[in-house]
Design a protein around this motif. Structure first.
Motif, PDB file in Angstrom:
ATOM      1  N   ILE A  44       2.990 -34.479 -18.356  1.00 38.95           N
ATOM      2  CA  ILE A  44       2.353 -34.121 -19.628  1.00 38.95           C
ATOM      3  C   ILE A  44       0.889 -33.812 -19.327  1.00 38.95           C
ATOM      4  O   ILE A  44       0.098 -34.705 -19.035  1.00 38.95           O
ATOM      5  CB  ILE A  44       2.488 -35.276 -20.644  1.00 38.95           C
ATOM      6  CG1 ILE A  44       3.966 -35.676 -20.772  1.00 38.95           C
ATOM      7  CG2 ILE A  44       1.937 -34.856 -21.995  1.00 38.95           C
ATOM      8  CD1 ILE A  44       4.172 -37.006 -21.442  1.00 38.95           C
ATOM      9  N   ASN A  45       0.588 -32.539 -19.348  1.00 38.64           N
ATOM     10  CA  ASN A  45      -0.746 -32.117 -18.919  1.00 38.64           C
ATOM     11  C   ASN A  45      -1.290 -31.014 -19.827  1.00 38.64           C
ATOM     12  O   ASN A  45      -1.955 -30.098 -19.384  1.00 38.64           O
ATOM     13  CB  ASN A  45      -0.695 -31.627 -17.462  1.00 38.64           C
ATOM     14  CG  ASN A  45      -2.076 -31.538 -16.841  1.00 38.64           C
ATOM     15  OD1 ASN A  45      -3.044 -32.031 -17.412  1.00 38.64           O
ATOM     16  ND2 ASN A  45      -2.166 -30.904 -15.684  1.00 38.64           N
ATOM     17  N   LYS A  46      -0.954 -31.115 -21.126  1.00 39.33           N
ATOM     18  CA  LYS A  46      -1.457 -30.091 -22.046  1.00 39.33           C
ATOM     19  C   LYS A  46      -2.960 -30.251 -22.225  1.00 39.33           C
ATOM     20  O   LYS A  46      -3.691 -29.283 -22.337  1.00 39.33           O
ATOM     21  CB  LYS A  46      -0.735 -30.230 -23.395  1.00 39.33           C
ATOM     22  CG  LYS A  46      -0.620 -28.924 -24.158  1.00 39.33           C
ATOM     23  CD  LYS A  46       0.027 -29.126 -25.523  1.00 39.33           C
ATOM     24  CE  LYS A  46       1.538 -29.048 -25.465  1.00 39.33           C
ATOM     25  NZ  LYS A  46       2.149 -29.256 -26.800  1.00 39.33           N
ATOM     26  N   ARG A  47      -3.398 -31.507 -22.262  1.00 39.71           N
ATOM     27  CA  ARG A  47      -4.819 -31.770 -22.532  1.00 39.71           C
ATOM     28  C   ARG A  47      -5.491 -32.641 -21.492  1.00 39.71           C
ATOM     29  O   ARG A  47      -6.704 -32.598 -21.341  1.00 39.71           O
ATOM     30  CB  ARG A  47      -4.951 -32.499 -23.883  1.00 39.71           C
ATOM     31  CG  ARG A  47      -4.383 -31.717 -25.023  1.00 39.71           C
ATOM     32  CD  ARG A  47      -4.905 -32.252 -26.333  1.00 39.71           C
ATOM     33  NE  ARG A  47      -4.369 -31.453 -27.416  1.00 39.71           N
ATOM     34  CZ  ARG A  47      -3.148 -31.597 -27.879  1.00 39.71           C
ATOM     35  NH1 ARG A  47      -2.341 -32.516 -27.356  1.00 39.71           N
ATOM     36  NH2 ARG A  47      -2.716 -30.833 -28.861  1.00 39.71           N
ATOM     37  N   ALA A  48      -4.682 -33.459 -20.782  1.00 39.54           N
ATOM     38  CA  ALA A  48      -5.257 -34.530 -19.963  1.00 39.54           C
ATOM     39  C   ALA A  48      -6.344 -34.022 -19.019  1.00 39.54           C
ATOM     40  O   ALA A  48      -7.467 -34.536 -19.015  1.00 39.54           O
ATOM     41  CB  ALA A  48      -4.162 -35.227 -19.177  1.00 39.54           C
ATOM     42  N   GLU A  49      -6.003 -32.994 -18.233  1.00 46.37           N
ATOM     43  CA  GLU A  49      -6.963 -32.568 -17.211  1.00 46.37           C
ATOM     44  C   GLU A  49      -8.182 -31.879 -17.810  1.00 46.37           C
ATOM     45  O   GLU A  49      -9.277 -31.991 -17.282  1.00 46.37           O
ATOM     46  CB  GLU A  49      -6.266 -31.658 -16.202  1.00 46.37           C
ATOM     47  CG  GLU A  49      -5.922 -32.409 -14.935  1.00 46.37           C
ATOM     48  CD  GLU A  49      -5.579 -31.490 -13.798  1.00 46.37           C
ATOM     49  OE1 GLU A  49      -4.564 -30.784 -13.942  1.00 46.37           O
ATOM     50  OE2 GLU A  49      -6.294 -31.473 -12.800  1.00 46.37           O
ATOM     51  N   GLN A  50      -7.943 -31.172 -18.935  1.00 47.50           N
ATOM     52  CA  GLN A  50      -9.090 -30.544 -19.599  1.00 47.50           C
ATOM     53  C   GLN A  50     -10.068 -31.603 -20.076  1.00 47.50           C
ATOM     54  O   GLN A  50     -11.272 -31.380 -20.158  1.00 47.50           O
ATOM     55  CB  GLN A  50      -8.617 -29.727 -20.803  1.00 47.50           C
ATOM     56  CG  GLN A  50      -7.910 -28.438 -20.409  1.00 47.50           C
ATOM     57  CD  GLN A  50      -7.317 -27.746 -21.627  1.00 47.50           C
ATOM     58  OE1 GLN A  50      -7.702 -28.019 -22.750  1.00 47.50           O
ATOM     59  NE2 GLN A  50      -6.372 -26.857 -21.371  1.00 47.50           N
TER      60      GLN A  50
END
Lengths: 139, 202
Positions: A44-50
């Motif tokens: 789940i990386n829709k927002r995490a890295e941003q």
């Protein structure tokens, strides 16, 4: 065309060719993908890295030992499709999505950032891992 | 000449396949036996720190449970999680909670087999409701994805391979689509009654 081929190639070789192609096909189906994480792991990386965090890895195997599918996919309300659940950290803290269990009562709470946000940087969202065919669109 | 070309092509393809398979395997560091607790070692399941998904340098990777630690004692399979999940429940290896809202909740198990007959040259598909309702609610599949009415939901293997219908779970979380004969399990010649009478039974 076929008759010309047949006259030049000995019979055993003709029999070998479709066999070899079939073997190759089976090989392609059975070989694991380069990313060989546990089957059913969801990135789940829709927002995490941003937002400056590691991507979230959700392990299905870990959760299904402890809970039936319906707990998350009916009671908590996760849709059965990676990417279609719009999970915000604010929701989790207020007790929706993961936060319905991860609230320090049923499971450890959202203050343990590193336990979920544990993925390698740059991972793409989606269900990853396991010997799936990936579907005809991915062949 | 043609035969030679084909041979070269085949050898090249096989070489490429082997290279593609062995490359990532060699890069993964094999952990010490003490890192992964399992009687037969870390072979069947990759440990968290070497699965290519978790960041081994992160603080969480060493705190999380390794798959081998939890899965080695469950009934084993060849694909997916290497676990026969339905058998694990039926034989009492695991007892996952059916509800977090109601402590007395019992799963609504439905013992109804459905046979899908239009499967071309493959054996027919037997869908056991019982195995699915031990994990899921009716509403997880009905009526939005599958209609209850017989024959009302039309889909093919292509949809399933693309992740629709059965493929929503099978191929992602439930056993993968390489296990053709788990579903395609009823051979036509084994049936004594005509197929039309058998679309739903029990």
């Amino acid at each position: 065309m076929t008759s010309r081929l047949r006259s030049h190639i000995p019979l055993p070789a003709l029999g070998l060719f479709p066999g070899a192609v079939m073997m190759l096909g089976v090989f392609m189906l059975l070989t694991p993908f380069p990313s060989s994480a546990e089957y059913g792991d969801v990135v789940i990386n829709k927002r995490a890295e941003q937002a400056g965090m590691r991507p979230v890895i959700f392990p299905h195997w870990f959760h299904r030992i402890r809970f039936r599918c319906r707990v998350c996919h009916t009671e908590v309300g996760f849709e059965i499709r990676a990417g279609s659940n719009n999970i915000l950290m604010a929701d989790i803290i207020e007790g929706r999505f993961c936060g319905k269990c991860h609230n320090n009562k049923i499971a450890w709470g959202p203050q343990n950032c590193q336990l979920c946000h544990s993925g390698l940087p740059g991972l793409e969202s989606g269900v990853i891992g396991g010997p799936t065919t990936g579907g005809p669109s991915k062949w | 000449m043609k035969r030679r070309l084909v041979e070269i092509l085949l050898v090249a393809c096989t070489g490429l396949m082997l290279a593609a398979c062995s490359g990532p395997m060699q890069e993964q560091t094999v952990p010490a036996a003490s890192d992964v607790f399992a009687p037969d070692g870390p072979g069947r399941w990759l440990p968290i720190i070497a699965d290519g998904l978790h960041d081994p340098t992160g603080p969480g990777a060493k705190q999380l449970q390794n798959p081998a630690e939890a899965l080695f004692y469950l009934p084993s399979a060849f694909s997916g999680n290497k676990v026969r999940w339905v058998e694990a429940i039926e034989e009492g290896y695991i007892e996952p909670r059916p509800s977090i809202l109601d402590s007395n909740y019992k799963m609504q198990v439905l013992d109804l087999d459905v046979i899908r007959t239009r499967t071309g040259e493959m054996p027919m598909v037997l869908f056991p409701h019982r195995k699915h309702t031990e994990w899921l609610d009716c509403g997880n599949c009905h009526e939005w994805l599958f209609k209850s009415k017989r024959g009302a939901t039309r889909f093919g293997m292509f949809d399933v391979l693309s992740g629709e219908y059965c493929g929503r779970c099978h191929g992602a979380v439930a056993f993968p689509l390489v296990e053709c004969f788990y579903c395609h399990s009823v051979r036509r010649k084994d049936l004594k009654t005509p197929v039309t009478e058998l679309e739903m039974h029990k």
